[in-house]
Design a protein around this motif. Sequence first.
Motif, PDB file in Angstrom:
ATOM      1  N   TRP A  49     -17.444 -41.890 -69.838  1.00 19.51           N
ATOM      2  CA  TRP A  49     -17.676 -41.800 -71.268  1.00 19.51           C
ATOM      3  C   TRP A  49     -18.422 -43.042 -71.755  1.00 19.51           C
ATOM      4  O   TRP A  49     -19.415 -42.946 -72.455  1.00 19.51           O
ATOM      5  CB  TRP A  49     -16.319 -41.665 -71.950  1.00 19.51           C
ATOM      6  CG  TRP A  49     -16.370 -41.321 -73.392  1.00 19.51           C
ATOM      7  CD1 TRP A  49     -16.537 -40.077 -73.913  1.00 19.51           C
ATOM      8  CD2 TRP A  49     -16.251 -42.214 -74.489  1.00 19.51           C
ATOM      9  NE1 TRP A  49     -16.526 -40.135 -75.267  1.00 19.51           N
ATOM     10  CE2 TRP A  49     -16.355 -41.430 -75.665  1.00 19.51           C
ATOM     11  CE3 TRP A  49     -16.064 -43.592 -74.624  1.00 19.51           C
ATOM     12  CZ2 TRP A  49     -16.284 -41.981 -76.942  1.00 19.51           C
ATOM     13  CZ3 TRP A  49     -15.989 -44.135 -75.883  1.00 19.51           C
ATOM     14  CH2 TRP A  49     -16.103 -43.335 -77.025  1.00 19.51           C
TER      15      TRP A  49
ATOM     16  N   SER B 245     -21.653 -38.072 -73.885  1.00 22.24           N
ATOM     17  CA  SER B 245     -21.605 -39.242 -74.760  1.00 22.24           C
ATOM     18  C   SER B 245     -22.996 -39.855 -74.901  1.00 22.24           C
ATOM     19  O   SER B 245     -23.367 -40.296 -75.999  1.00 22.24           O
ATOM     20  CB  SER B 245     -20.575 -40.263 -74.274  1.00 22.24           C
ATOM     21  OG  SER B 245     -20.928 -40.749 -73.006  1.00 22.24           O
TER      22      SER B 245
ATOM     23  N   ALA C   9     -18.853 -35.813 -69.174  1.00 25.20           N
ATOM     24  CA  ALA C   9     -18.509 -36.690 -70.288  1.00 25.20           C
ATOM     25  C   ALA C   9     -19.581 -37.754 -70.486  1.00 25.20           C
ATOM     26  O   ALA C   9     -19.942 -38.098 -71.609  1.00 25.20           O
ATOM     27  CB  ALA C   9     -17.152 -37.340 -70.042  1.00 25.20           C
ATOM     28  N   ARG C  10     -20.109 -38.246 -69.365  1.00 24.79           N
ATOM     29  CA  ARG C  10     -21.168 -39.255 -69.455  1.00 24.79           C
ATOM     30  C   ARG C  10     -22.412 -38.662 -70.133  1.00 24.79           C
ATOM     31  O   ARG C  10     -22.971 -39.245 -71.062  1.00 24.79           O
ATOM     32  CB  ARG C  10     -21.526 -39.739 -68.054  1.00 24.79           C
ATOM     33  CG  ARG C  10     -22.665 -40.725 -68.031  1.00 24.79           C
ATOM     34  CD  ARG C  10     -22.980 -41.133 -66.596  1.00 24.79           C
ATOM     35  NE  ARG C  10     -24.170 -41.990 -66.552  1.00 24.79           N
ATOM     36  CZ  ARG C  10     -24.721 -42.388 -65.412  1.00 24.79           C
ATOM     37  NH1 ARG C  10     -24.196 -42.022 -64.246  1.00 24.79           N
ATOM     38  NH2 ARG C  10     -25.795 -43.158 -65.429  1.00 24.79           N
TER      39      ARG C  10
ATOM     40  N   GLY D 297     -14.460 -36.354 -66.623  1.00 27.07           N
ATOM     41  CA  GLY D 297     -13.996 -37.046 -67.819  1.00 27.07           C
ATOM     42  C   GLY D 297     -14.290 -38.530 -67.772  1.00 27.07           C
ATOM     43  O   GLY D 297     -14.253 -39.203 -68.784  1.00 27.07           O
ATOM     44  N   SER D 298     -14.626 -39.029 -66.606  1.00 25.00           N
ATOM     45  CA  SER D 298     -14.950 -40.451 -66.561  1.00 25.00           C
ATOM     46  C   SER D 298     -16.381 -40.641 -67.039  1.00 25.00           C
ATOM     47  O   SER D 298     -17.116 -39.686 -67.210  1.00 25.00           O
ATOM     48  CB  SER D 298     -14.815 -40.949 -65.130  1.00 25.00           C
ATOM     49  OG  SER D 298     -15.786 -40.322 -64.333  1.00 25.00           O
TER      50      SER D 298
ATOM     51  N   SER E 184     -15.147 -31.642 -72.059  1.00 24.04           N
ATOM     52  CA  SER E 184     -15.834 -31.638 -70.764  1.00 24.04           C
ATOM     53  C   SER E 184     -14.921 -31.117 -69.653  1.00 24.04           C
ATOM     54  O   SER E 184     -15.382 -30.804 -68.571  1.00 24.04           O
ATOM     55  CB  SER E 184     -16.355 -33.030 -70.431  1.00 24.04           C
ATOM     56  OG  SER E 184     -15.277 -33.912 -70.271  1.00 24.04           O
TER      57      SER E 184
ATOM     58  N   LEU F 239     -18.450 -37.101 -80.282  1.00 25.57           N
ATOM     59  CA  LEU F 239     -18.115 -38.121 -79.286  1.00 25.57           C
ATOM     60  C   LEU F 239     -16.632 -38.073 -78.966  1.00 25.57           C
ATOM     61  O   LEU F 239     -16.229 -38.155 -77.807  1.00 25.57           O
ATOM     62  CB  LEU F 239     -18.479 -39.505 -79.828  1.00 25.57           C
ATOM     63  CG  LEU F 239     -19.882 -40.019 -79.503  1.00 25.57           C
ATOM     64  CD1 LEU F 239     -20.128 -41.332 -80.219  1.00 25.57           C
ATOM     65  CD2 LEU F 239     -20.047 -40.212 -78.001  1.00 25.57           C
TER      66      LEU F 239
ATOM     67  N   ALA G 295     -15.915 -35.136 -76.787  1.00 26.54           N
ATOM     68  CA  ALA G 295     -16.645 -34.990 -75.526  1.00 26.54           C
ATOM     69  C   ALA G 295     -15.714 -34.967 -74.328  1.00 26.54           C
ATOM     70  O   ALA G 295     -15.854 -34.134 -73.432  1.00 26.54           O
ATOM     71  CB  ALA G 295     -17.667 -36.113 -75.392  1.00 26.54           C
ATOM     72  N   ARG G 296     -14.744 -35.893 -74.319  1.00 28.73           N
ATOM     73  CA  ARG G 296     -13.893 -35.980 -73.131  1.00 28.73           C
ATOM     74  C   ARG G 296     -13.028 -34.747 -72.950  1.00 28.73           C
ATOM     75  O   ARG G 296     -13.060 -34.132 -71.893  1.00 28.73           O
ATOM     76  CB  ARG G 296     -13.066 -37.253 -73.168  1.00 28.73           C
ATOM     77  CG  ARG G 296     -13.806 -38.389 -72.508  1.00 28.73           C
ATOM     78  CD  ARG G 296     -13.140 -39.683 -72.764  1.00 28.73           C
ATOM     79  NE  ARG G 296     -12.013 -39.883 -71.839  1.00 28.73           N
ATOM     80  CZ  ARG G 296     -11.423 -41.072 -71.712  1.00 28.73           C
ATOM     81  NH1 ARG G 296     -11.824 -42.076 -72.437  1.00 28.73           N
ATOM     82  NH2 ARG G 296     -10.441 -41.208 -70.869  1.00 28.73           N
TER      83      ARG G 296
END
Lengths: 659, 370
Positions: free
Chosen positions: A237, A109, A105-106, A234-235, A379, A372, A375-376
Amino acid sequence: MMDTLLTALVTLFTFQHMAYMLLGVSVGLIIGVIPGLGGIAGLSLLVPFLYGMEPVSALGMLIGLVAVIPTSDTFSSVLMGIPGSSASQATVLDGFPMAKQGQAARALSAAFISSLFGGIVGAIILTGFVLIARPLILMFGSAELFMLALFGLSMVAVLAGRSLPKGLAACAVGLLIGSIGAAPATGEFRMIFNSEYLYDGIPLVIIGLGLFAIPEISDLLRKNSTIAEGNVLGSGWLLGLRDWWSNIFLSIRCSGFGCMIGAIPGLGGSVVDWIAYGHAVQTAKDTSQFGKGDPRGVVAPESANNAMQGGALLPTMLFGIPGSGSMAVFLGGMVLIGIEPGPSMVGPDLNVTYSIIWSLALANIMGAGICLALARPISRLTAIPFQLLAPCMIALICFAAFQATRDLADLVALLAVGLVGILMKRFGWPRPALLIGFVLAPQAETFFYQALQFNGWGFLIRPGVLIIGAMTLISIYFGLKNRVDDTGPTGDAVVTSHASRDIQIAFGIATVVFFGLALWDASQHSFLGSVFPLGVAVVGVLFGAILLIHLWHGHEDHPAFFDYEIVGDHVGSEGNSWFWTGPAWIAALVAATSLVGFYIAMIVFFIAFLQLRAKASWRTTVVMTACAAGFILGLAYMLSLNFPSGWLQSAYDLPWPIR
Amino acid sequence: MTELFTTTRRGAIGLALGAAAAFGLAGPAAAEVSFEGKTIEWIIPFSAGGGSDTWARFNAPLLSKYLPGEPTVVVVNEPGGGSTKGSNLFAARAKPDGLTILGTSGSTQFPYLLGDPRVRYDYADWEIAMASPTGGVVYTSPSTGVTNPDEIAKLAGQKLIYASQGATSLDLVPLLGFKLMGLDVQHVFGFKGRGDGRLAFERGETNIDYQTSSAYIKNVEPLVEAGTAVPLFSWGALDADGNLVRDPTFPDLPHFGEAYEMVTGKAPEGPEYDAYFAFFTAGFPAQKMVFLPKGTPQEIVDAYQAAFEAMKADPVYQDNKESVLGTYEQVTGPAADTLFQKGTTITPELRKQVVDTLAADYGVKLGEGD
């Protein structure tokens, strides 16, 4: 002037225009997510609807589509390590390692915000640049274009990996593969070995997928895990947005590069991402994380590739010369709705030009915004057990590969390049160096020959040539200083690579044999047709020989040694299966295709893989196979394509899709 | 279930969805041709986005509308091998039922005329449904001292440079034409398209160039007005009997034959002119053609020809033809036959002569076949 700007702006914000653009953006997102389907496929889908449409709406739709593809193709680059299109190859280098660390996710984004920003910066540059672009573009003659190709090649210095001879030999292999097919000067067919497929050379998409996607898949197939090995899924972002913000100047510079390189017709967009990536490494203080998940490795190429699309609009609109494949279709679309590119685009039709440029910015905002938001959730794909994901990825890669010529030979070529990629990865040969060589080979050769024809050797003292030459030298200097190593661990671990010295030497010898083959082939051709491959092969033999000396005499800790099977991070963990598992499955699919055609082979492959490898239940197997079969069928139907056929199809006349 | 074997793409999906019944009623057509419920595949041996693709995608919906039974017409791109791959595929696979057609271009005709070893199709087998002509204008730089088309003779003896896509590409026509005129032209190969070549001209790297009609009007006429380009001649067009006449789009410009006479003082003739003429016809007046496979019944050919004629009155055709086709009309019937004959036949002696010239002067080898 103000009038023109205002008229352009007003048409842009009408509801109708926005709605059609959103439609284009949506189609582009879906097409872009599927690897191998780029702007060409998407535009071909939309073109039939263009007749009778109001020009501004039609343009909005086309631009919406073109603009978001370099954004949405990031999904597969980051999440699966499959380069979504040629514009996203460099993103794989750091994006995929981030996904493997659970930071998908990072990475996404950071990529999307960079794409958005790049698209906007591109549009701002174009707004001013378009008025003076014609004479500027005309300043780039064959001589300058040749120097730009050299400048692109200088990025090899930064991407050569730990062992410089290895990197240069890899680049030479790429240059030689890139010179397969018709010689630009004489039309002679080189290194075709009586195969009709090789007449046209190997398509870029095959090289990209074979070098990057196949080795990753084959690697993952050996472990029974998910792509993301960490569990922080997922973290990050917001962390991605911060990554971009702290590198905003890098992002601005790369957008500028992208826009400029896109605007110069002839160079093509395929190296933009690598130049941006190389630039990021050259200007970084700490380069230790590049290739292992450095967010800057995502920010740089993603900023550049969206800006590049904007730049590529210039030669398309001002000269009617498409800067890239998707621009060729865009050009076709423009002609269909009655907009003829040409000098009038900066004269009486300037308002159309501006509405195109700003539509591009707007479409970038829409596209990146949607991405964006997605994305979460998307992912999470990286948390699916890989055995379930693998058949889908293999089918997708094959589907992408045969978009090139829609022939079984595409799949065979993919397998062959894939094997080379797997071995290169294992022995620490830099794959980006090969790819850059491949992409730039035709340009370097053609423009060099043309420059000599037009200017004689005097081309070397043209001011533009000198300026780009100086840039190239600076780039090489910084490149060598900040060399990036994407091959894995360093330090103590490397020492042990010495253990498999013999097999590493064997691979080195195989490379030299390839150069020998090229030399032999070159000896069959006329001077003009053979001088380029001949020169490259000689250089290749030279560096190959240096490498072999290093491998033969080098100390245990010599940087030339590398074997991922000894130092890789998977070593020591349980459940690693056979090294050739991945290629064996892919080879089986290709072999089955040659018997019964792709569609039947794919279905059989799905069932066999899910049952034998993934040990899935029959219910899962049936549901997944049916979904995949339906999905691929739907795609093929929309694109009206026939699948590669096999022996069965040549013996019996069958209905579509198994024809 | 013979139905399964006669329907194609859309039909097959329809069957899969259980909608077969709707099509099953059509029954065997006795006298009248009807493609009702059928899907026609239009093979284009080039990738999406090129000139041939745009041309086919312009014609496809109209063809669908005017063919009996309003079938679906889909454009299927089969690129590769400089368009020989898709054409080979058509020659080997297409059945004479009118459900598969092929769109060719000069790039398909040239390898055939030159005897490229990759060619496994024979134009003589096929039935022509339609031919779509194009044209082009040759122009030069004022630096040659030429200020208008009448002064073309001034070019004789000058060093001219031309940006070419390759000796076996469509640029073979200017190559043979300039040689015939006795002009001293250096051909620099490796350009990606005529647009690229025009850019080299605008950069001052070349001093003679040609563009197809629509590109000439849009991109070169402004240069002519600005005084940086001087038109010389058009390649010309063919009348119904196959004679070279002035291009109707450029009635004020001499055609190639007239220009030849201005340079050399005599009318063009002889085997070298015949060789040029075959490639010229294949590259311009007969550049794009639509074919039906070998052995297609006459009523199906007639149905296609009628559809291509009928579509000309359609407002969509009228509104868009200029941007796609330039100012040339697509032709059928005897006019198309003439173009077909002239653009796809060459005597073995003339072929050998051209191939030998290419090999001797430009080092071009066409492969292992000859």
